[in-house]
Write a protein that holds these residues in place. Structure first.
Motif, PDB file in Angstrom:
ATOM      1  N   LYS A  12      60.963 -80.957  16.262  1.00 23.42           N
ATOM      2  CA  LYS A  12      60.720 -79.521  16.328  1.00 23.42           C
ATOM      3  C   LYS A  12      61.756 -78.948  17.294  1.00 23.42           C
ATOM      4  CE  LYS A  12      55.756 -79.999  15.451  1.00 23.42           C
ATOM      5  NZ  LYS A  12      54.380 -79.767  15.966  1.00 23.42           N
ATOM      6  N   ILE A  13      62.765 -78.292  16.723  1.00 24.21           N
ATOM      7  CA  ILE A  13      63.897 -77.804  17.498  1.00 24.21           C
ATOM      8  C   ILE A  13      63.900 -76.271  17.501  1.00 24.21           C
ATOM      9  CG2 ILE A  13      66.399 -77.840  17.798  1.00 24.21           C
ATOM     10  CD1 ILE A  13      65.086 -80.593  18.071  1.00 24.21           C
ATOM     11  N   LEU A 104      63.946 -81.238  27.563  1.00 24.01           N
ATOM     12  CA  LEU A 104      64.989 -81.484  26.567  1.00 24.01           C
ATOM     13  C   LEU A 104      65.646 -80.157  26.205  1.00 24.01           C
ATOM     14  CD1 LEU A 104      63.279 -84.155  24.275  1.00 24.01           C
ATOM     15  CD2 LEU A 104      65.005 -84.506  26.065  1.00 24.01           C
ATOM     16  N   VAL A 105      66.516 -79.698  27.098  1.00 23.27           N
ATOM     17  CA  VAL A 105      67.210 -78.419  26.949  1.00 23.27           C
ATOM     18  C   VAL A 105      68.712 -78.695  26.955  1.00 23.27           C
ATOM     19  CG1 VAL A 105      67.663 -76.157  27.953  1.00 23.27           C
ATOM     20  CG2 VAL A 105      65.368 -77.169  28.121  1.00 23.27           C
ATOM     21  N   GLU A 106      69.396 -78.261  25.919  1.00 25.64           N
ATOM     22  CA  GLU A 106      70.849 -78.431  25.831  1.00 25.64           C
ATOM     23  C   GLU A 106      71.515 -77.056  25.823  1.00 25.64           C
ATOM     24  OE1 GLU A 106      74.252 -80.092  22.722  1.00 25.64           O
ATOM     25  OE2 GLU A 106      72.198 -80.849  22.565  1.00 25.64           O
ATOM     26  N   PRO A 107      72.056 -76.614  26.965  1.00 28.16           N
ATOM     27  CA  PRO A 107      72.728 -75.314  27.005  1.00 28.16           C
ATOM     28  C   PRO A 107      74.022 -75.363  26.199  1.00 28.16           C
ATOM     29  CG  PRO A 107      72.215 -76.131  29.214  1.00 28.16           C
ATOM     30  CD  PRO A 107      72.052 -77.271  28.274  1.00 28.16           C
ATOM     31  N   LEU A 108      74.279 -74.308  25.450  1.00 24.23           N
ATOM     32  CA  LEU A 108      75.538 -74.174  24.727  1.00 24.23           C
ATOM     33  C   LEU A 108      76.480 -73.253  25.481  1.00 24.23           C
ATOM     34  CD1 LEU A 108      74.049 -73.746  21.173  1.00 24.23           C
ATOM     35  CD2 LEU A 108      75.356 -75.687  21.982  1.00 24.23           C
ATOM     36  N   TYR A 114      69.623 -75.125  22.953  1.00 27.78           N
ATOM     37  CA  TYR A 114      68.686 -75.817  22.074  1.00 27.78           C
ATOM     38  C   TYR A 114      67.550 -76.400  22.910  1.00 27.78           C
ATOM     39  CZ  TYR A 114      72.317 -75.797  18.484  1.00 27.78           C
ATOM     40  OH  TYR A 114      73.261 -75.412  17.575  1.00 27.78           O
ATOM     41  N   LEU A 115      66.355 -76.387  22.356  1.00 26.63           N
ATOM     42  CA  LEU A 115      65.200 -77.003  22.992  1.00 26.63           C
ATOM     43  C   LEU A 115      64.519 -77.924  21.985  1.00 26.63           C
ATOM     44  CD1 LEU A 115      65.543 -73.954  24.194  1.00 26.63           C
ATOM     45  CD2 LEU A 115      63.261 -74.333  25.122  1.00 26.63           C
ATOM     46  N   ASP A 116      64.196 -79.132  22.404  1.00 32.27           N
ATOM     47  CA  ASP A 116      63.378 -80.034  21.590  1.00 32.27           C
ATOM     48  C   ASP A 116      61.951 -79.956  22.132  1.00 32.27           C
ATOM     49  OD1 ASP A 116      61.996 -82.180  20.416  1.00 32.27           O
ATOM     50  OD2 ASP A 116      63.815 -83.400  20.288  1.00 32.27           O
ATOM     51  N   ALA A 127      55.765 -75.029  17.286  1.00 33.67           N
ATOM     52  CA  ALA A 127      57.066 -74.636  17.834  1.00 33.67           C
ATOM     53  C   ALA A 127      57.293 -73.138  17.663  1.00 33.67           C
ATOM     54  CB  ALA A 127      58.182 -75.423  17.146  1.00 33.67           C
ATOM     55  N   THR A 128      56.741 -72.573  16.605  1.00 35.96           N
ATOM     56  CA  THR A 128      56.858 -71.131  16.372  1.00 35.96           C
ATOM     57  C   THR A 128      56.196 -70.348  17.498  1.00 35.96           C
ATOM     58  OG1 THR A 128      56.872 -71.467  13.974  1.00 35.96           O
ATOM     59  CG2 THR A 128      56.306 -69.262  14.763  1.00 35.96           C
TER      60      THR A 128
END
Length: 365
Positions: A12-13, A104-108, A114-116, A127-128
């Protein structure tokens, strides 16, 4: 019928993207700019701006567009200075909200990530719902709006976040993935730029359904290494996980041109502007590097890189340009060029001790 649930890990991303962040901050902090067409950075006689308000976008103003063209399209456009300290302040607030839900946060970049949330700190199964709560918190704490895309992988979440902009969100459930991608105009696929879209159109590819009908071999023959990527993402397959706190070993910037370049003189002119943008990014992070790499993507979509390692660290645009000029004239380009890029690696940090530092991230295909 193909099932993305079988072919890839079920995650769930969420992709969260602030709405015209830099321009929105300017309008938030200066009420006189609200509802007006503004561009952050650049100027009528200077290089391209870094962001445009939605009021300006209605006139066709886009980021990285020259100030002259932007003003021509929108005569009442107002240019404002960028304020990176303010953007960083807001970015830290936003990321603290993200981490309340997941680590689980990946900054762009400063304004998207992005968050998992497959397993999240609040134990919320939807996730919604998480995306909705995050967007509400961002609005309450910063006064700014954000949009979100929710799906089974990063690619689809990224595409979905742009679907209901501004201040909206779009969920693509596992059962909806394939119909969603098949109906999607090819220009909406993340990673398909204007030139690639035109090339695909010439090959009869206008939607995801058209793309899906092509074999992997066909796409590889026409689009090189990008071919297998297109083949898989249109089938909902993109297994790259969300990578928190990833260390990047280089800082770079690149630009794709509307018309291919055939002369080294024109290429050098564009490279000087790219070097100036790279200098801005390096100095904002207070870092420098020793290895300069020139990237050329040709009209046939093949990519060539040329590198040189210096005995000292540099971050100045003039020194970067000097090295890039040497690399450009090493060998005559084999075809016309559709993309140019410059990157700097072998980085130091502010104290000159570490070789790698965390910098603005790019989407990892």
């Amino acid at each position: 019928m193909e099932s993305p649930a079988i072919q890839q890990p079920q995650r769930k991303i969420i992709h969260v993207d602030m709405d015209a962040c830099y321009a929105s901050v300017a309008q938030l902090d200066n009420p006189e700019l609200r509802g007006k067409a503004i561009a952050v950075g650049g100027g009528e006689t200077r290089g391209g701006g870094s962001a445009a308000s939605y009021e300006a976008r209605k006139f066709g103003v886009r980021s990285a567009m020259s100030g002259y063209l932007a003003k021509k399209r929108c005569p009442h456009l107002i240019f404002v200075r960028p304020r990176f300290d303010r953007y960083t302040e807001i970015s830290l607030k936003i990321r603290s909200i993200f981490h309340e839900f997941t680590d689980l946060v990946e900054p762009l970049s400063l304004d998207e990530a992005y968050l998992d949330v497959t397993q999240n700190k609040k134990g919320i199964p939807s996730a919604t719902l998480i995306a909705s709560q995050i967007r509400q918190r961002i609005l309450e704490e910063t006064g700014l709006t954000a949009s979100a895309g929710i799906s089974i992988n990063k690619f689809i979440a990224k595409v979905a976040s742009d679907y209901n902009k501004p201040n909206g969100q779009k969920t693509v459930t596992p059962d909806e993935v394939l119909p969603f991608l098949e109906a999607l105009p090819i220009g909406k696929f993340y990673g398909v730029g204007k030139v690639t879209e035109e090339k695909m159109n010439q090959l009869g590819i206008f939607t995801g359904k058209d793309l899906k009908e092509k074999t992997e071999e066909y796409l590889a023959a026409h689009f090189g290494k990008s071919g297998p990527y297109y083949y898989h993402v249109v089938r909902g397959i993109h297994n790259s996980p969300v990578k928190p706190d990833r260390t990047v070993k280089s800082v770079g910037t690149e630009h794709t041109f509307n018309e291919n370049l055939v002369s080294e003189v024109f290429m050098l002119e564009r490279l000087e502007k790219i070097a100036a943008e790279l200098e801005r990014r390096l100095k904002k992070k207070k870092i420098a590097g020793k290895t300069v790499t020139l990237k050329l993507k040709y009209s046939d979509f093949t990519v060539q890189t040329r590198s040189k390692t210096l005995p000292y660290f540099i971050s100045d645009a003039s020194l970067i340009t000097e090295t890039v000029k040497e690399l450009l004239y090493q060998e005559r380009p084999k075809e016309s060029v559709r993309l140019l890029g410059i990157s700097l690696s072998n980085l130091n940090n502010e104290a000159g001790v570490k070789k790698t530092v965390a910098v603005q991230l790019k989407f990892d295909f």
